[in-house]
Scaffold this active site. Structure first.
Site, PDB file in Angstrom:
ATOM      1  N   LYS A 255       2.649  13.078  -9.697  1.00 41.38           N
ATOM      2  CA  LYS A 255       2.673  13.634  -8.528  1.00 41.38           C
ATOM      3  C   LYS A 255       3.964  14.196  -7.743  1.00 41.38           C
ATOM      4  O   LYS A 255       5.122  13.731  -8.176  1.00 41.38           O
ATOM      5  CB  LYS A 255       1.942  12.881  -7.325  1.00 41.38           C
ATOM      6  CG  LYS A 255       2.604  11.621  -6.935  1.00 41.38           C
ATOM      7  CD  LYS A 255       2.010  11.166  -5.842  1.00 41.38           C
ATOM      8  CE  LYS A 255       2.561   9.931  -5.138  1.00 41.38           C
ATOM      9  NZ  LYS A 255       1.885   9.204  -3.922  1.00 41.38           N
TER      10      LYS A 255
ATOM     11  N   CYS B 116      -0.395   3.282 -10.683  1.00 39.20           N
ATOM     12  CA  CYS B 116      -1.448   2.199  -9.982  1.00 39.20           C
ATOM     13  C   CYS B 116      -2.861   2.604 -10.355  1.00 39.20           C
ATOM     14  O   CYS B 116      -3.519   1.950 -10.643  1.00 39.20           O
ATOM     15  CB  CYS B 116      -1.089   2.602  -8.476  1.00 39.20           C
ATOM     16  SG  CYS B 116       0.483   1.808  -7.950  1.00 39.20           S
TER      17      CYS B 116
ATOM     18  N   PHE C 217       0.722  -1.182  -0.008  1.00 39.76           N
ATOM     19  CA  PHE C 217      -0.185   0.123   0.003  1.00 39.76           C
ATOM     20  C   PHE C 217       0.844   1.217  -0.020  1.00 39.76           C
ATOM     21  O   PHE C 217       0.440   2.088   0.096  1.00 39.76           O
ATOM     22  CB  PHE C 217      -1.030   0.034   1.427  1.00 39.76           C
ATOM     23  CG  PHE C 217      -2.009  -1.101   1.167  1.00 39.76           C
ATOM     24  CD1 PHE C 217      -3.268  -1.010   0.508  1.00 39.76           C
ATOM     25  CD2 PHE C 217      -1.852  -2.369   1.802  1.00 39.76           C
ATOM     26  CE1 PHE C 217      -4.202  -1.956   0.152  1.00 39.76           C
ATOM     27  CE2 PHE C 217      -2.886  -3.129   1.648  1.00 39.76           C
ATOM     28  CZ  PHE C 217      -3.841  -2.992   0.983  1.00 39.76           C
TER      29      PHE C 217
HETATM   30  P1  NAD Z   1       8.241  -1.388 -11.786  1.00 37.45           P
HETATM   31  O1  NAD Z   1       7.971  -1.269 -12.979  1.00 37.45           O
HETATM   32  O2  NAD Z   1       8.732  -0.094 -11.111  1.00 37.45           O
HETATM   33  O3  NAD Z   1       9.290  -2.448 -11.309  1.00 37.45           O
HETATM   34  C1  NAD Z   1       9.303  -3.951 -11.650  1.00 37.45           C
HETATM   35  C2  NAD Z   1      10.406  -4.350 -11.719  1.00 37.45           C
HETATM   36  O4  NAD Z   1      10.268  -5.929 -12.083  1.00 37.45           O
HETATM   37  C3  NAD Z   1      11.415  -4.017 -12.827  1.00 37.45           C
HETATM   38  O5  NAD Z   1      12.470  -3.478 -12.555  1.00 37.45           O
HETATM   39  C4  NAD Z   1      11.356  -5.425 -13.865  1.00 37.45           C
HETATM   40  O6  NAD Z   1      12.643  -5.530 -14.481  1.00 37.45           O
HETATM   41  C5  NAD Z   1      11.411  -6.495 -12.893  1.00 37.45           C
HETATM   42  N1  NAD Z   1      10.982  -7.723 -13.320  1.00 37.45           N
HETATM   43  C6  NAD Z   1      10.360  -8.186 -14.198  1.00 37.45           C
HETATM   44  N2  NAD Z   1      10.181  -9.513 -14.356  1.00 37.45           N
HETATM   45  C7  NAD Z   1      10.942  -9.789 -13.490  1.00 37.45           C
HETATM   46  C8  NAD Z   1      11.367 -11.105 -13.142  1.00 37.45           C
HETATM   47  N3  NAD Z   1      10.948 -12.592 -13.519  1.00 37.45           N
HETATM   48  N4  NAD Z   1      12.307 -11.481 -12.327  1.00 37.45           N
HETATM   49  C9  NAD Z   1      12.849 -10.554 -11.399  1.00 37.45           C
HETATM   50  N5  NAD Z   1      12.548  -8.971 -11.637  1.00 37.45           N
HETATM   51  C10 NAD Z   1      11.635  -8.885 -12.882  1.00 37.45           C
HETATM   52  O7  NAD Z   1       6.802  -1.712 -10.835  1.00 37.45           O
HETATM   53  P2  NAD Z   1       6.398  -1.104  -9.373  1.00 37.45           P
HETATM   54  O8  NAD Z   1       5.948   0.387  -9.651  1.00 37.45           O
HETATM   55  O9  NAD Z   1       7.549  -1.513  -8.396  1.00 37.45           O
HETATM   56  O10 NAD Z   1       5.170  -2.032  -9.129  1.00 37.45           O
HETATM   57  C11 NAD Z   1       5.254  -3.418  -9.039  1.00 37.45           C
HETATM   58  C12 NAD Z   1       3.962  -4.121  -8.393  1.00 37.45           C
HETATM   59  O11 NAD Z   1       3.607  -3.492  -7.148  1.00 37.45           O
HETATM   60  C13 NAD Z   1       2.983  -3.579  -9.306  1.00 37.45           C
HETATM   61  O12 NAD Z   1       1.758  -4.675  -9.496  1.00 37.45           O
HETATM   62  C14 NAD Z   1       2.198  -2.640  -8.917  1.00 37.45           C
HETATM   63  O13 NAD Z   1       1.061  -2.290  -9.133  1.00 37.45           O
HETATM   64  C15 NAD Z   1       2.342  -2.670  -7.275  1.00 37.45           C
HETATM   65  N6  NAD Z   1       2.377  -1.477  -6.685  1.00 37.45           N
HETATM   66  C16 NAD Z   1       2.907  -0.422  -7.169  1.00 37.45           C
HETATM   67  C17 NAD Z   1       2.994   0.766  -6.168  1.00 37.45           C
HETATM   68  C18 NAD Z   1       3.510   1.997  -6.822  1.00 37.45           C
HETATM   69  O14 NAD Z   1       3.448   3.108  -5.874  1.00 37.45           O
HETATM   70  N7  NAD Z   1       4.748   2.028  -7.525  1.00 37.45           N
HETATM   71  C19 NAD Z   1       2.262   0.802  -4.953  1.00 37.45           C
HETATM   72  C20 NAD Z   1       1.785  -0.522  -4.778  1.00 37.45           C
HETATM   73  C21 NAD Z   1       1.869  -1.612  -5.455  1.00 37.45           C
END
Ligand code: NAD
Length: 452
Positions: free
Chosen positions: A333, A261, A150
């Site tokens: 943001k 998100c 979250f």
């Molecule tokens: P992101 O795109 O910043 O990072 C994802 C990372 O995963 C990338 O670096 C990618 O290279 C790596 N990756 C992909 N496949 C892989 C594998 N098989 N093994 C290892 N690494 C791998 O994504 P994020 O913003 O950190 O979001 C990740 C998840 O968390 C999403 O589902 C998102 O909805 C959720 N989430 C994001 C936030 C936010 O604020 N960004 C907050 C809560 C939840």
């Protein structure tokens, strides 16, 4: 505890560094070798306040490691987090290909009983799909849990370290005990852990994001109504927020929500609901209102600088051909360099299409925005677009200045200075950040969102 985190993005890197800071031995894995290389050198690929220090400290203490080799990281871990991306598929549903690929990799790499946790935001039923993907290839027992994240970008470290709640969606008490132990130091003052079944945990994350998006779209719709009936949304907002049942957070009108998100999560839960035979009508409207809101600021500029011309093209001749528009704020943001689904992109694109020259500034998201715009906007339009390191430089010669992201440093600018460098002193405040009476006294034209 030994932990592996797959994915070193906004969530995985913060979680990995956070768990390490509580004394755990954490290995963060990413398939992006360049990212891992940078992290190993102590470079943080994203802008997130406090993260660089946290990572560097835990690397120096040898509790935090980075690798591309999943087998080494997962083989020795007691808990493995999946924190990879879940982007929107073409039909709006969540694309689970990264999650399921990670699950299969984990299945092949585990060497003893392991708790595998989906931290990525995933639709209901994904826990079972992850379980099935692992079971196809695993040779040892394992348990799968859903533990949605979250945190909010811009304050992610703080949110992770002091979570409002920790949702543990799991039917296996052995795994729940392991996860409760891991989270205990983060929720010491009172027990903010809620144990649920996996499906309820998965839906809780979408419900929470969809509800926050609903508040934003509601206030944006209300702000537009305020303009039409002569009310001031800032007063309406404050009056509403004084009601303890409503509360004063997340009631700020603006230029529409963006980021990685809300847009995709609203679409994904709508898709889940359609598949389940219960379309979420409220969210259909939330999504539509948001799309419309992303146009509102550019509409205001067009009405002011090209009066009498339709705000929608196609135009016989570009209505803003001789106009220069400054944009302050490109990130979706403040506090982040994330520009995924940033309203700034729609606004800039629209102004360029109307023939304007656009001069933009953002304190940290200049590079990420440049990459985004060059991959999504026609090259011939980009000849009229430039990004400036200095906020005032972007405003030089402008006929209008649009505040799109309310960074702290843009909240109290030197208006007298602005007046001398702008060609025409028009302010379009997409975040209701500036005081209308103050700037109007200085002879600026001022328009906010839903304000008098
Ligand atoms: P992101 O795109 O910043 O990072 C994802 C990372 O995963 C990338 O670096 C990618 O290279 C790596 N990756 C992909 N496949 C892989 C594998 N098989 N093994 C290892 N690494 C791998 O994504 P994020 O913003 O950190 O979001 C990740 C998840 O968390 C999403 O589902 C998102 O909805 C959720 N989430 C994001 C936030 C936010 O604020 N960004 C907050 C809560 C939840």
């Amino acid at each position: 505890m030994r932990i592996a985190v797959l994915g070193t993005g906004y969530v995985g890197l913060v979680a990995g560094a956070g768990f390490a800071d509580f004394g755990n031995e954490v290995t963060c894995v990413d398939i992006d070798a360049g990212k891992v290389e940078r992290l190993r050198k102590g470079e943080i690929p994203i802008y997130e306040p406090g993260l660089e220090k946290l990572v560097q400290h835990n690397v120096a203490e040898e509790r935090l490691h980075f690798t591309t080799e999943i087998a080494t990281a997962v083989g020795t871990a007691e808990v493995v987090f999946i924190a990879v991306g879940t982007p929107s598929a073409h039909d709006g549903s969540a694309d689970l290909s990264q999650v399921l690929a990670a699950a299969r990799d984990i299945g092949r790499a585990i060497t003893k009983f392991t708790v595998i946790v989906t931290k990525s935001t995933v639709p209901v039923g994904t826990c079972s799909k992850v379980e099935a993907a692992i079971a196809e290839v695993a040779k040892v027992p394992f348990s799968v849990a859903s533990n949605p994240e979250f945190l909010k970008e811009g304050d992610a470290v703080n949110d992770f370290m002091k979570p409002d709640r920790v949702i543990l969606g799991c039917n296996d008490t052995r795994a729940v005990d392991v996860l409760k132990k891991l989270y205990a130091p983060l929720v010491r003052t009172n027990d903010r852990c809620l144990v649920t079944d996996p499906i309820s945990a998965e839906l809780t994350k979408y419900a929470a994001n969809a509800f926050l998006a609903t508040r934003i779209s509601f206030m944006n719709d209300m702000a537009n109504l305020c303009e039409r009936v002569g009310a001031d949304v800032e007063l309406v907002r404050r009056g509403m927020g004084m009601d303890a049942r409503i509360g004063n957070k997340f009631l700020f009108p603006g230029v529409g929500y963006g980021g990685s998100c809300f847009p995709k999560d609203v679409k994904a839960v709508m898709s889940t609901a359609r598949d389940a035979g219960w379309p979420l009508q409220i969210l259909e409207a939330v999504d539509q209102v948001n799309d419309r809101q992303k146009r509102v600021l550019a509409d205001k500029v067009l009405r002011k600088l090209a009066p009498g011309v339709a705000v929608e093209g196609p135009w016989k001749s570009p209505p803003l051909a001789d106009k220069v528009i400054a944009i302050w704020g490109l990130a979706f943001k403040p506090g982040t360099d994330d520009v995924r689904e940033a309203p700034a992109l729609s606004i800039v694109k629209r102004l360029l299409e109307a023939g304007a020259t656009v001069r933009a500034h953002d304190p940290v998201a200049m590079k990420t925005f440049e990459q985004l715009i060059s991959s999504t906007v026609d090259k011939h339009l980009l000849t009229r677009f430039s990004i400036h390191e200095q906020a005032y430089e972007a405003a030089r010669g402008a006929d209008a200045l649009c505040l799109v992201t309310e960074w702290h440093q843009l909240r109290r600018p030197n208006f007298a200075k602005l007046k001398t460098i702008m060609r025409t002193p028009n302010l379009f405040d997409g975040r209701n950040t500036w005081e209308p009476s103050e700037v109007r006294e200085l002879d600026f034209g001022y328009e906010g969102i839903g304000r008098k």
